[in-house]
Enzyme design. Structure first.
Site, short mmCIF file in Angstrom:
data_model
loop_
_atom_site.label_atom_id
_atom_site.label_comp_id
_atom_site.label_asym_id
_atom_site.label_seq_id
_atom_site.Cartn_x
_atom_site.Cartn_y
_atom_site.Cartn_z
N SER A 260 -29.36 -17.99 -34.50
CA SER A 260 -30.45 -18.90 -34.14
C SER A 260 -31.09 -18.42 -32.86
O SER A 260 -30.50 -17.68 -32.08
CB SER A 260 -29.93 -20.33 -34.02
OG SER A 260 -29.91 -20.73 -32.68
N LYS A 261 -32.34 -18.87 -32.67
CA LYS A 261 -33.08 -18.52 -31.45
C LYS A 261 -32.28 -18.91 -30.21
O LYS A 261 -32.45 -18.32 -29.17
CB LYS A 261 -34.38 -19.33 -31.40
CG LYS A 261 -35.47 -18.82 -32.29
CD LYS A 261 -36.72 -19.60 -31.99
CE LYS A 261 -37.47 -19.86 -33.27
NZ LYS A 261 -38.73 -20.54 -33.12
N ARG A 262 -31.45 -19.93 -30.36
CA ARG A 262 -30.72 -20.43 -29.20
C ARG A 262 -29.46 -19.63 -28.90
O ARG A 262 -28.90 -19.74 -27.83
CB ARG A 262 -30.41 -21.92 -29.38
CG ARG A 262 -31.63 -22.81 -29.12
CD ARG A 262 -31.45 -24.21 -29.66
NE ARG A 262 -31.36 -24.19 -31.11
CZ ARG A 262 -32.43 -24.14 -31.92
NH1 ARG A 262 -33.64 -24.10 -31.41
NH2 ARG A 262 -32.29 -24.11 -33.23
N ASP A 263 -29.00 -18.82 -29.85
CA ASP A 263 -27.83 -17.98 -29.58
C ASP A 263 -28.16 -17.04 -28.43
O ASP A 263 -29.17 -16.35 -28.48
CB ASP A 263 -27.48 -17.13 -30.80
CG ASP A 263 -26.66 -17.89 -31.80
OD1 ASP A 263 -25.80 -18.66 -31.35
OD2 ASP A 263 -26.88 -17.73 -33.02
N SER A 266 -29.28 -13.57 -29.19
CA SER A 266 -30.52 -13.30 -29.91
C SER A 266 -31.72 -13.15 -28.97
O SER A 266 -32.81 -12.81 -29.40
CB SER A 266 -30.78 -14.38 -30.96
OG SER A 266 -31.33 -15.52 -30.36
#
Ligand code: GLU
Ligand code: ZN
Length: 492
Positions: A260-263, A266
């Site tokens: 996810s974008k929040r990882d 990433s």
């Protein structure tokens, strides 16, 4: 298979920091465009004022430049379809929405959120499809007047055809969506603001996009967009052709969950801050759904462009593997021309990365040690700690390293080493090695064991670049001073 000139687009929304999923999409579109000698359109989808930001827009452009992508049309380069920021194209969308309504392809829907929710729940409970039920499709003039009198503000919905939609995905093959599963969808909000569902296909039509390569998460919007294309062709928006679609596989992160974008892993910024080479990172990201050849993991972007075929993209989810990403980056560092490596290290040898006084930095000393670093680094930011012993007044203080290396008898060993180094005729790596080897022998220690206290005395750390080359570059005077300081610390 690809006949007409290729026109692809990379069209991110400027929300948040650029992430690796976005970079993979940009990469595949760029490689496809370059492979087919086509056109890459860079478009900014900033119609959501609540989420978009100028800061994020600037970061996107900066990221594209850093990655080395060039685009043929878009921000900063212009092109025949200016402007390329959707926030500056609002008149176009309002006009198209009006024409779609006039032609009967779209209609006003007065249902409130509560009403929609209640009907969706009821449909679910009855085991029926839970998309929009078409209630406002054929409102009479009286019903409309009554809703307006109530003060309701309508959204505008696109009318989906009542037939299945089939298309051949460039990655997944033929796919069919039945009408029950693709209901009429909103294209304008109640305040008149156009949605992604409208602006994205409208611009793809106007900009004559031939291939849409994007993430699998957008697959469900494709049948809607194909129906909208047909309506746009009918009202004369664009050149009447529907692009081909190819949906790139999901990228899975830790625990086999979608990255996810929040990882944290990433975030593109993380890779830049750690000193990945753009080519190393892109090489790795290209492997998320594609491969050059079964036995070739390391290649240049030119090689990718020459080989890239969307038909070779794999539909199965790809796993993001940071270790492999690092390994590939390390390989790209090894392949740099030595001068290019030295240059690439530049930013990490200055403030705010470098802990030494700026005037203590010595370019010649750095260049002498650089070849030994080039074969060992994973990421460029590691260079700082690997060479700091050359430029700090004193080696870093690292208690754990000290305790690990300094054993009983280390002081005696260091005294022997010191004596031998002091009388070396030639201060070079080979002589230095013989001296430490001989000192170790006198104390019954193999080279590895004899080296450890010397290394910690000189660099402060138990691991680092080859010791004797390091001592050669550091020079006799400073080497001896550090051995003396270590002996003093050991109480010798
Ligand atoms: N702006 C959309 C996004 O960032 C583009 C999606 C598409 O490629 O159609 O997800
Ligand atoms: Zn309605």
């Amino acid at each position: 298979m690809v006949s007409a000139p290729v026109r692809v687009r990379f069209c991110p929304s400027p929300t948040g920091n650029p992430h690796v999923g976005l970079v993979r999409t940009a990469l595949f579109n760029w490689a496809f465009a370059r492979h087919h000698k086509g056109t890459l359109v860079f478009r900014i989808e900033d119609t959501d004022a609540a989420r978009d930001s100028e800061e994020s827009y600037n970061q996107l452009l900066d990221a594209m430049r850093w990655l080395g992508f060039d685009w043929d049309e878009g921000p900063e380069v212009g092109g025949p379809h200016v402007p390329y920021r959707q926030s500056q194209r609002m008149d176009i969308y309002a006009d198209v929405a009006r024409r779609l309504q006039e032609a009967g392809h779209a209609y006003r829907c007065y249902c409130t959120t509560e009403e929609l929710d209640a009907r969706r729940e009821a449909a679910r409970a009855a085991g029926k499809p839970s998309g929009y039920d078409g209630k406002c499709r054929e409102l009479s003039a009286e019903q409309i007047a009554a809703y307006e009198a109530e003060g309701r503000t309508p959204i505008v919905r696109f009318r989906m055809p009542d037939r299945p939609i089939t298309f051949t995905d460039l990655v997944r093959g033929e796919l069919t969506f039945t009408p029950e599963n693709v209901s009429d969808y909103g294209i304008l909000r109640a305040n008149g603001a156009p949605l992604y569902t409208l602006v994205n296909p409208v611009d793809d039509a106007l900009m004559e996009i031939t291939h849409v390569l994007r993430g699998e998460d957008l697959l469900s919007s494709t049948p809607r967009q194909i129906a909208l294309y047909a309506a746009l062709a009918e009202i004369g928006v664009g050149n009447g052709t529907t692009p081909q679609f190819g949906h790139l596989p999901y990228v899975m992160g830790e625990g086999n969950k979608k990255l996810s974008k929040r990882d944290p892993q990433s975030s593109l910024n993380l890779y830049r801050e750690r000193g990945f080479l753009p080519e190393g990172l892109l090489n790795y990201l290209s492997l998320l759904g594609w491969s050059l050849a079964e036995d070739r993991d390391i290649f240049t972007m030119d090689e990718m462009v020459a080989a890239f075929d969307i038909k070779d993209v794999n539909a199965n989810p790809a796993r993001f593997d940071l270790k492999k990403c690092e390994h590939i980056n390390a390989e790209h560092l090894r392949r740099l021309d030595p001068k290019a490596f030295i240059e690439a290290c530049g930013p990490w040898l200055k403030a705010p990365h470098a802990p030494w006084r700026p005037e203590a930095f010595d370019q010649a000393a750095f260049e002498a040690i650089a070849p030994h670093a080039q074969t060992r680094l994973t990421v460029l930011s590691d260079i700082t700690a690997n060479v700091d012993f050359l430029f700090l007044d004193e080696p870093v203080e690292d208690e754990a390293s000290w305790n690990k290396a300094m054993k009983e008898g280390s002081d005696a060993l260091l005294r022997t080493v010191r004596a031998k180094l002091a009388e070396l005729a030639d201060w070079n790596a080979e002589e230095l090695k013989s001296a430490v080897l001989a000192a170790g022998e006198e104390h019954g220690l193999k080279l590895g064991k004899a080296q450890a206290p010397v290394r910690v005395a000189i660099t402060g750390r138990t691991v680092g670049l080859p010791l004797f080359e390091s001592l050669e570059v550091l020079g006799r005077e400073r080497t001896l001073a550090r051995v003396d300081a270590a002996l003093a610390k050991l109480g010798g």
